[in-house]
Design an enzyme around this catalytic site. Structure first.
Site, short mmCIF file in Angstrom:
data_model
loop_
_atom_site.label_atom_id
_atom_site.label_comp_id
_atom_site.label_asym_id
_atom_site.label_seq_id
_atom_site.Cartn_x
_atom_site.Cartn_y
_atom_site.Cartn_z
N ARG A 33 0.85 -1.20 0.00
CA ARG A 33 0.00 0.00 0.00
C ARG A 33 0.88 1.25 0.00
O ARG A 33 1.98 1.23 0.57
CB ARG A 33 -0.93 -0.01 1.21
CG ARG A 33 -1.92 -1.17 1.19
CD ARG A 33 -2.82 -1.18 2.42
NE ARG A 33 -3.74 -2.31 2.38
CZ ARG A 33 -3.48 -3.51 2.88
NH1 ARG A 33 -2.31 -3.74 3.48
NH2 ARG A 33 -4.36 -4.49 2.80
N ARG A 42 -0.82 -2.36 -7.04
CA ARG A 42 -1.37 -3.58 -6.42
C ARG A 42 -2.32 -4.29 -7.38
O ARG A 42 -2.27 -5.51 -7.55
CB ARG A 42 -2.07 -3.22 -5.12
CG ARG A 42 -1.11 -2.75 -4.05
CD ARG A 42 -1.81 -2.13 -2.85
NE ARG A 42 -2.65 -3.04 -2.11
CZ ARG A 42 -2.21 -3.97 -1.27
NH1 ARG A 42 -0.91 -4.13 -1.08
NH2 ARG A 42 -3.07 -4.74 -0.61
N LYS A 44 -2.54 -2.23 7.59
CA LYS A 44 -3.98 -2.00 7.68
C LYS A 44 -4.65 -3.05 8.56
O LYS A 44 -5.55 -2.74 9.34
CB LYS A 44 -4.59 -2.01 6.28
CG LYS A 44 -6.09 -1.77 6.24
CD LYS A 44 -6.60 -1.78 4.82
CE LYS A 44 -8.11 -1.53 4.76
NZ LYS A 44 -8.61 -1.54 3.38
N HIS A 84 -3.76 -9.35 2.25
CA HIS A 84 -5.19 -9.49 2.45
C HIS A 84 -5.44 -10.64 3.42
O HIS A 84 -4.56 -11.48 3.64
CB HIS A 84 -5.90 -9.76 1.13
CG HIS A 84 -5.92 -8.57 0.23
ND1 HIS A 84 -6.19 -8.66 -1.13
CD2 HIS A 84 -5.72 -7.25 0.47
CE1 HIS A 84 -6.14 -7.45 -1.67
NE2 HIS A 84 -5.85 -6.59 -0.71
N TYR A 112 -3.38 -17.46 7.81
CA TYR A 112 -1.97 -17.75 7.55
C TYR A 112 -1.09 -16.78 8.32
O TYR A 112 -1.41 -15.61 8.45
CB TYR A 112 -1.67 -17.61 6.06
CG TYR A 112 -2.17 -18.75 5.20
CD1 TYR A 112 -1.77 -20.05 5.45
CD2 TYR A 112 -3.03 -18.51 4.14
CE1 TYR A 112 -2.22 -21.10 4.64
CE2 TYR A 112 -3.49 -19.54 3.34
CZ TYR A 112 -3.08 -20.84 3.60
OH TYR A 112 -3.52 -21.86 2.83
N HIS A 148 -2.20 3.14 -5.62
CA HIS A 148 -2.74 1.80 -5.36
C HIS A 148 -2.76 0.94 -6.62
O HIS A 148 -2.92 -0.28 -6.53
CB HIS A 148 -4.17 1.90 -4.82
CG HIS A 148 -4.25 2.06 -3.33
ND1 HIS A 148 -4.22 3.29 -2.71
CD2 HIS A 148 -4.33 1.15 -2.33
CE1 HIS A 148 -4.30 3.12 -1.40
NE2 HIS A 148 -4.35 1.84 -1.14
#
Length: 406
Positions: A242, A335, A269, A359, A369, A332
């Site tokens: 990001r 990404r 985030k 994410h 994970y 962004h």
């Protein structure tokens, strides 16, 4: 004899306090310093009490008599006017302590511990600019759906529909917190579902066609601005983090010999630490920049102060300087570029890609994970991605993306 305004004005202070009676227990206390206080003398349960009714001339003779009459009605009903005043004051103070702004700031302080700083500051700015001026002083238990709708409609009226939805969402969160902590019984934000205009879905500008990506990479290699900005531009597609994570990168987070970047949880985030494997091309860019900024804290320091990271708009400004418009490419966008090409051209597993994008990804058993999940595979993916970008820069025969069916 009842008092008159003339008698009150003509009364002169003496060495001792004087009581100027009006009747019904009301009198004006004239002090040696000239101050004039209205007092009501009454009895409850055989005990004499006093009630202050204000000062003259702020409280005139008629107002004092009206207050006396109201107090005597309470006495006739069996209510002590002094105790009733104390109860009203306590209730008012409690309502002030449970105002929307007080509860909202309490909620924000608790939640911000799990948010990145920029996200927390944006939410507080929304509340301070768009909510507190109208609802801040209201007891949170008294806020109605009508008031809440009027507040967010002010944001809609200035054309910021998406912001209005976010403000309404934040208000709903504050109200749910008030219910959970016993300051409110219901959430009027729930009554406003569907009351705001829908948000028009827009996608952040991104270049995803291979030929166009090659042109962008060549433009970044030829960028003639500052070296710090140029390195940030060149590194952005290789790590596709990001924009805020990139600009706030610190040298202490990098292991260039081990070819990895460890981003701490407080900068992410999702508030989880993140590991970014670095391809040789990314390490080379960082080693070049280290000679310039390596003695400081930030990899990409501000041009005004080495104690601060580069501004939010540095990468965007670099893109605009190279001629890329707002509807062509955004910070962004790197990404989206990586996500699309890694999936549709290089055919890497979606969970590898999503994990590298930081994410929320769960394993088959529903567990999140950890930061090192599939690390070996992700290292290979990042190296393949960097090599693929190098081929695009050559501007050879580039095969356009073929969209998957459906």
């Amino acid at each position: 004899m009842p008092l008159s305004d003339t008698a009150i004005r003509n009364a002169k202070p003496a060495d001792k306090p004087q009581k100027l009676a009006d009747g019904g227990g009301l009198y004006l206390l004239l002090n040696p310093n000239g101050s004039r206080w209205w007092r009501l003398k009454y009895r409850v349960g055989g005990k004499e009490k006093l009630l202050s009714l204000g000062t003259y001339p702020d409280t005139g003779l008629k107002d004092a008599r009206d207050k006396r009459d109201a107090a005597r009605k309470l006495l006739a009903a069996g209510v002590d006017p002094g105790e009733q005043r104390k109860a009203s004051k306590a209730a008012g103070e409690e309502r002030a302590a449970n105002s929307f702004e007080v509860v909202a700031r309490e909620w924000h302080a608790k939640q911000s511990a799990t948010w990145v700083e920029l996200h927390a500051s944006r939410i507080m700015l929304r509340l301070e600019n768009d909510v507190f001026p109208w609802l801040g002083s209201r007891p949170i238990a008294d806020v109605t759906a009508k008031e809440l709708l009027a507040t967010v409609n002010r944001i809609v009226d200035r054309g910021a529909v998406e912001s209005a939805h976010r403000v309404l969402q934040n208000c709903g969160q504050v109200l749910r917190y008030a219910i959970a902590t016993g300051r409110a019984e219901r959430n009027p934000a729930a009554d406003l579902r569907g009351a705001l205009p829908p948000v028009k879905q827009t996608h952040l500008a991104a270049i995803i066609e291979p030929a166009a990506i090659g042109g962008l990479l060549r433009a970044m290699d030829g960028y003639n601005g500052s070296l710090v900005t140029k390195c940030a531009l060149r590194l952005a597609p290789l790590v596709f983090v990001r924009p805020g994570e990139l600009r706030q990168a610190e040298w202490a987070e990098f292991d260039l010999d081990g070819a990895q970047w460890n981003i701490p949880a407080e900068k992410m985030k999702m508030r989880e630490p993140h590991l970014v494997p670095l391809a040789p091309q990314a390490v080379a860019i960082l080693r070049e920049l280290h000679a310039l900024t390596g003695r400081g804290r930030y990899v990409f320091p501000s041009g005004r102060s080495s104690q601060r990271p580069m501004s939010n708009n540095a990468v965007l400004s670099g893109l605009r300087r190279m001629g890329y418009a707002t509807d062509e490419m955004s910070g962004h966008g790197f990404r989206a570029m990586a996500r699309t090409v890694l999936d549709e051209v290089l055919h890497f597993r979606p969970d590898y890609i999503e994990h590298q994008l930081a994410h929320a990804v769960k394993d088959p058993n529903g567990r999140a994970y950890n930061r090192t999940a599939h690390l070996a595979e992700r290292r290979k993916m990042m190296a393949a991605w960097a090599n693929y970008l190098d081929t695009l820069k050559v501007a050879g025969n580039v095969v356009p993306i073929k969209r998957k069916a459906g």
